[in-house]
Scaffold this active site. Structure first.
Site, mmCIF file in Angstrom:
data_model
loop_
_atom_site.group_PDB
_atom_site.id
_atom_site.type_symbol
_atom_site.label_atom_id
_atom_site.label_comp_id
_atom_site.label_asym_id
_atom_site.label_seq_id
_atom_site.Cartn_x
_atom_site.Cartn_y
_atom_site.Cartn_z
ATOM 1 N N ALA A 59 0.857 -1.191 0.000
ATOM 2 C CA ALA A 59 0.000 0.000 0.000
ATOM 3 C C ALA A 59 0.888 1.234 0.000
ATOM 4 C CB ALA A 59 -0.888 0.028 1.252
ATOM 5 N N TYR A 124 -5.068 9.741 2.037
ATOM 6 C CA TYR A 124 -4.723 8.322 2.241
ATOM 7 C C TYR A 124 -5.988 7.501 2.513
ATOM 8 C CZ TYR A 124 -3.293 4.223 5.018
ATOM 9 O OH TYR A 124 -3.163 2.950 5.532
#
Ligand code: NAP
Length: 289
Positions: A59, A124
């Protein structure tokens, strides 16, 4: 089972490596084997390996930087995840994807369940949420595990950063009005290995048990670090409010996760975060010896 873990160098993948059960044939791929930003390569490379299960531990995780690197965060956390979902659906392999408590806005005052409404406060969290939604659309059988405040003996995280500063004798100011649950990467890895062997699909939460502020977490790292001999002397730890510690991204003030559903279905006995911290510090001491 042939299992592929993506994101080899990350703290979660390293915990998965340490805890992997002997019964699976497991490959760990880092950026060199598969760059998740090269969307066109994902399908071919994964199909060649013919996995039974893929665990996406990769990620874009730089929460503050994401505010100015939105495209990069979106590519890894959403576009690549959507492609993974499409391939999993087509090739019929099991897909376990990891997401975050930062999909929530923190306005609640009781633990968030997987069904609670999302409302990320930063880029995010938004890219992770979009990744979840695209994944479930492409592959409804996928398994998404949201976690929070992840730390472990390997990699850069709150525990290793705090210990480093404490070892240098740096006095600290730590936020006391953001509340969540520190989660040991070893425990998340253990849950993932359990999920690999089951038919687990849908969105789930997993964290260790209990509740803490970052300030509580820092104080516990210091006191356990001292008693385990990882620290020689204490530093001053001052609690501060978020408004006194400004960061590029806003963070939820409350992001405790309700993990009961996954605990029940995978027969997991919850461990309090302070006990889990003890375990990670013991692990760190062993690495250093
Ligand atoms: N850390 C937390 O507090 C936290 C909290 C909640 C949820 N999570 C979630 O938990 C999962 C694991 O997080 P973590 O803490 O283990 O993260 P991490 O330590 O930052 O590791 C992320 C991994 O992703 C890889 N990666 C990034 N961009 C990539 C790309 N373009 N291609 C291939 N690999 C790429 C990184 O590789 P490089 O080393 O090459 O960059 C690294 O191996 C993530 O889904 C994260 O969103 C984390």
């Amino acid at each position: 089972m042939r299992v592929l873990v993506i994101g080899e160098s990350g703290q979660l993948a390293r915990a998965l490596q340490r805890t992997m059960p002997a019964e699976h044939e497991v490959k760990f791929w880092g950026r060199a084997q598969l760059d998740m930003q090269c969307l066109a390569e994902i399908s071919g490379k994964i199909s060649n390996y013919q996995p039974d299960c893929v665990v996406n531990a990769s990620a874009y995780t730089a929460v503050d930087k994401a505010e100015t690197e939105g495209d990069q965060a979106y590519a890894v956390n959403c576009e690549a995840v959507k492609v993974l979902g499409e391939i999993a659906e087509q090739a019929n392999f099991k897909l376990i994807h990891i997401s975050t408590d930062f999909v929530f806005d923190g306005a609640k005052s009781r633990p968030y369940t997987p069904a609670d409404e999302c409302g990320p406060l930063g880029v995010y969290g938004e890219t992770k949420l979009q990744g979840e939604l695209s994944l479930l659309k492409a592959c409804p059988a996928a398994c998404i595990i949201r976690t929070g405040w992840l730390y472990g003996r390997a990699g850069k995280n709150f525990m290793t950063t705090m210990l480093g500063l404490m070892q240098q004798g740096t006095d600290l100011r730590v936020v006391c009005d953001q509340v969540g649950t520190p989660t040991s990467a070893s425990h998340l890895a253990a849950i993932i290995w359990k999920a690999v062997g089951r038919h687990q699909s849908g969105t789930f939460h997993f964290s260790d048990a209990g509740v803490a502020s970052w300030y509580d977490f820092a104080c516990a790292i210091q006191s356990q670090g001292l008693s385990q001999g990882l620290l020689k002397s204490p530093v001053k730890i001052q609690p501060v409010f978020s408004e006194e510690y400004v960061t590029a991204a806003r963070r939820p003030s409350y992001s405790v996760l309700d993990s009961r559903e996954l605990e029940r279905s995978l027969d997991w006995k919850p461990v309090h975060w302070q006990q889990a911290l003890d375990g990670e510090l013991i692990g760190l001491r062993e690495i250093k010896q």
